[in-house]
Design a protein around this motif. Structure first.
Motif, PDB file in Angstrom:
ATOM      1  N   TRP A   7       0.858  -1.186   0.000  1.00 32.08           N
ATOM      2  CA  TRP A   7       0.000   0.000   0.000  1.00 32.08           C
ATOM      3  C   TRP A   7       0.891   1.232   0.000  1.00 32.08           C
ATOM      4  O   TRP A   7       1.842   1.312   0.773  1.00 32.08           O
ATOM      5  CB  TRP A   7      -0.904   0.014   1.243  1.00 32.08           C
ATOM      6  N   GLU A  30      -2.390   6.858   1.965  1.00 34.72           N
ATOM      7  CA  GLU A  30      -3.417   7.782   1.510  1.00 34.72           C
ATOM      8  C   GLU A  30      -2.792   8.874   0.653  1.00 34.72           C
ATOM      9  O   GLU A  30      -1.742   9.430   0.996  1.00 34.72           O
ATOM     10  CB  GLU A  30      -4.139   8.394   2.709  1.00 34.72           C
ATOM     11  N   ASP A  31      -3.443   9.170  -0.458  1.00 28.53           N
ATOM     12  CA  ASP A  31      -2.960  10.204  -1.386  1.00 28.53           C
ATOM     13  C   ASP A  31      -1.530   9.921  -1.861  1.00 28.53           C
ATOM     14  O   ASP A  31      -0.751  10.845  -2.101  1.00 28.53           O
ATOM     15  CB  ASP A  31      -3.027  11.594  -0.734  1.00 28.53           C
ATOM     16  N   ASP A  63      -5.875  -0.232   3.361  1.00 28.66           N
ATOM     17  CA  ASP A  63      -4.505  -0.125   3.857  1.00 28.66           C
ATOM     18  C   ASP A  63      -3.717  -1.431   3.712  1.00 28.66           C
ATOM     19  O   ASP A  63      -2.565  -1.519   4.145  1.00 28.66           O
ATOM     20  CB  ASP A  63      -4.484   0.353   5.317  1.00 28.66           C
ATOM     21  N   ASP A 104      -3.594  -2.208  -2.448  1.00 28.93           N
ATOM     22  CA  ASP A 104      -3.450  -1.052  -3.328  1.00 28.93           C
ATOM     23  C   ASP A 104      -3.676  -1.505  -4.769  1.00 28.93           C
ATOM     24  O   ASP A 104      -2.938  -2.363  -5.269  1.00 28.93           O
ATOM     25  CB  ASP A 104      -2.045  -0.456  -3.181  1.00 28.93           C
TER      26      ASP A 104
END
Length: 285
Positions: free
Chosen positions: A29, A32-33, A63, A66
């Motif tokens: 992963w 975030e962003d 999480d 991905d």
């Protein structure tokens, strides 16, 4: 016989394990962003160095999963996917339910075990070495918020998932140590180390709090199990071991990269106690 592997930590519960020309990737992963720095991500150029690549996804939580992983095979790379039984997978992959096994090659096989959240955990045997990735298998007790009945159910479910693992020998284990659970955040990890006695234990899923992983490693290592804290994206642990000897060489990235992922906390300020937070009880239904 001495064995060698190269383990790299990325973010949260994401790792890769390199053994010769084989690469195993677990729960990758990029944050975030896409917060994982570009130079710490798995790239097409990096993947081109391997003869065979196996990508493991324990469950569908963002999480741990991905979607970028499904772009890798499009470049003609030798990528295969192993995912939990409750996830979709295309023609380049396999789904495994708890206690199902798959022989990937003559020298590599994987067996799925249960989880106390979504999905599965994995035990991979690669060229005589055993690698365990827990996914979200943990004793999610949430004692600060849960009722006694919920706590008892959580413990029973965890022990049921752990029971089949007692027959397995584990060289390297990656397992959650999540401070949101409060003062007994390490109950699952402690039980795992006591019962499974892996040669090497690596804390993961520590919620952007590297001090949690470092403190746990300091307290939990023992003569049977070495506990190592890998707290920076891109940190590499080179492991060589035999029945009698274990040698670990850790290569860390430059320190200036730390604040990109883990903002420093001021002593005594908000969030200074990494074990004070809790979260809502896990849904056991």
């Amino acid at each position: 016989m001495e064995k060698f592997l190269k383990l790299t930590y990325y973010y949260n519960s994401g790792f890769s394990v390199q053994v010769g020309g084989t690469l195993l990737i677990f729960d990758y992963w990029e944050g975030e962003d896409r917060s994982l720095p570009p130079h710490s991500r798995i790239s097409e150029t990096f993947l081109q160095a391997f003869e065979q690549i196996y990508v493991f996804v324990s469950h569908a939580h963002p999480d741990h999963f991905d979607p970028v992983i499904y772009t890798w095979y499009k470049h003609g790379l030798p990528v295969s996917y192993i995912v939990s039984h409750d996830m979709p997978v295309g023609t380049r992959g396999s789904r495994l339910a708890p206690l199902q096994e798959k022989q990937l090659t003559q020298d590599i096989k994987v067996k799925a075990f249960g989880s106390t959240d979504l999905g599965v955990s994995y035990l991979v045997t690669v060229y005589g070495m055993t690698i365990f990735h827990a996914g979200d298998l943990n004793l999610w007790h949430w004692r600060s918020e849960s009722t006694l009945k919920e706590i008892e159910e959580a413990e029973e479910r965890f022990y049921e998932c752990m029971a089949p693992l007692k027959q397995e020998k584990i060289d390297v284990a990656m397992f959650p140590v999540d401070p949101r659970q409060g003062s007994m955040y390490d109950a699952g990890a402690n039980h795992f180390i006591m019962t499974e006695k892996p040669r090497v234990f690596i804390p993961m899923h520590w919620q952007d709090r590297p001090e949690v992983s470092l403190e746990y490693a300091r307290r939990a290592r023992n003569p049977q199990t070495e506990v190592i804290a890998l707290t920076r994206a891109g940190t590499i642990a080179n492991l060589s071991f035999s029945e009698e000897v274990l040698d670990i060489h850790i290569i860390e990235p430059p320190k200036e990269l730390d604040e990109q992922l883990y903002p420093l906390r001021k002593p005594g300020g908000a969030g200074a106690d990494p074990f004070a937070d809790t979260d809502l009880p896990v849904n056991l239904s």
